[in-house]
Design an enzyme around this catalytic site. Sequence first.
Site, PDB file in Angstrom:
ATOM      1  CB  CYS A  92       9.717  -7.072  -6.491  1.00 34.12           C
ATOM      2  SG  CYS A  92       8.997  -8.111  -5.218  1.00 34.12           S
ATOM      3  CG  HIS A 342      12.220 -11.849  -8.287  1.00 33.78           C
ATOM      4  ND1 HIS A 342      12.713 -10.575  -8.535  1.00 33.78           N
ATOM      5  CD2 HIS A 342      11.041 -11.667  -7.624  1.00 33.78           C
ATOM      6  CE1 HIS A 342      11.857  -9.684  -8.041  1.00 33.78           C
ATOM      7  NE2 HIS A 342      10.849 -10.321  -7.488  1.00 33.78           N
TER       8      HIS A 342
END
Lengths: 395, 136
Positions: A92, A342
């Site tokens: 991420c 995201h």
Amino acid sequence: MLDLAGKPLAAIVSAGSSRFGRREGLYWRELFLEAFKDVLDRCPNLNPKKDVKAVFLGMMSEGFEKQGHPGPTIASWAGLMPKACIRTESACASAGAAVRFAVAAIAAGFYDIVLVGGVEKMTNLSTAEATELISTASDFHFDQWNGLTFPGLFALTATAYMHKYGATEEDLARIAVKNRGNGALNPKAHFQKPITLEEALNARFIAWPLKLYDCCPITDGASLLVLTKPRIARKFTDTPVYIIGQGYACESILASEKDYDAVRFVANVEASKEAYKMAGLKPRNIDFAEVHDCFTIAELIAYEDLGFCEKGEGAKMIREGTVEREGKIPINTSGGLISRGHPVGATGVCQLHEVYLQLTGQAGNRQLKGVKVGLTSNIGGIGASAVVTICRRGG
Amino acid sequence: MAEKPQVQGFTIDQFYRFCDEGKLMAARCRKCRKLIMPPRPLCPNCYSDNLEWTQLRGEGKVVTYTIIHISTSELQPLTPYAVAVVKLEEGVSLTGMMRIGKPDEIKIGSKVSVSFEKVERKKWPIRPRIVFKAAQ
């Protein structure tokens, strides 16, 4: 005035982003072009074929779209051949890693103008499949194998934090409510509808004590910046934003090796120390921040890890409104990962996109007043990778 | 300690082979004495590869836990199930599934014992799962 001792490492002269969300019928290279067009519209003086020397691009996994090798894919789709287009991967924090390399390359004098971005197309897969793919960022052999999921990793941290410091499920829910409220003002956010505290508290459990609205969604999106040597920034814009500090640190990917005594993400603490030192600033000098709220608990702990409050005082920041848009240090004005979405490989750059918009007065309905210094905190996995970047408005 | 001729180095697969035999094994560095869990072929403290296997007692306390409601397709049928991080008496920690009655009976600080559960599978990885049960 602040004593801005930090020497500019690089300048952001333009930023762009695709709309985030479930972008049916569009693949990541097409979302990249949407962000690229946004970047070019904002920077008419940039001639990409002549000026851009390299592209650094974050992407976590080819598994989402069955399409790897994003560097040359973008080189050809964006008409940038034969420039070096380089992919970075840190889960991420893949885009944060791209920014790190881009800043280092510019600071070293290797390139003078680069694009730095991130992409991820996640919604081709079912939520279960996508979640399983994201969990490859955690330890397979000892954690996933023994039953941990990705939300489960952060839930372990939440349980330990609540036990030690007395934070409640309501504190976490308030963070979700805040970020959904901010996202409602962001026309590019995945979710643009606020939620109530009751909705957040009554949602089903994903990994106790984390519920549905404590978790960010599965999102498609791309974000992009143009970075230059500080000295030439004004050839491209009257309002450059300078990157004046950056830190990058790693810690164990094992759930069993986290710091459950203090309950913190050690890599984020270390990365922020490096960034503050480089910038010559203290946490109190930061006007606003975009932090990595993949789960509400991660945002709460980030308040402390980044030094915005004392250890164990994170819940007070949300209870007292300190981190609201009108508060002393607004956090995640874009809506954060929870509301903006995201797309894992894009997030680190998307955070800087928001900081750029805020520092150049282009943030529309969510514009903060009088902000000069912004910070981004992008983490990968269970905080195992951490990138902290500090920016200030050009004087 | 538990040296056997077929032991194949300080690998993840060898760790789970020991689990299959009911033994929780860690590596210990003969040079700096660091207890290395999970085991690996090089000491992360002093970089020596002069290691030995050592059996742990398999007793510890819950440091933190969660109750998983949404899991992978393979584990979803087991939900809701609890997963905990347990700090062992020897000072190192492990992740495992909790098997102690109802999930809401778990507490931070609960004493647990490590055991191993066979997992029915035909393809890689074929290895047991680490589970924690209430200490006797």
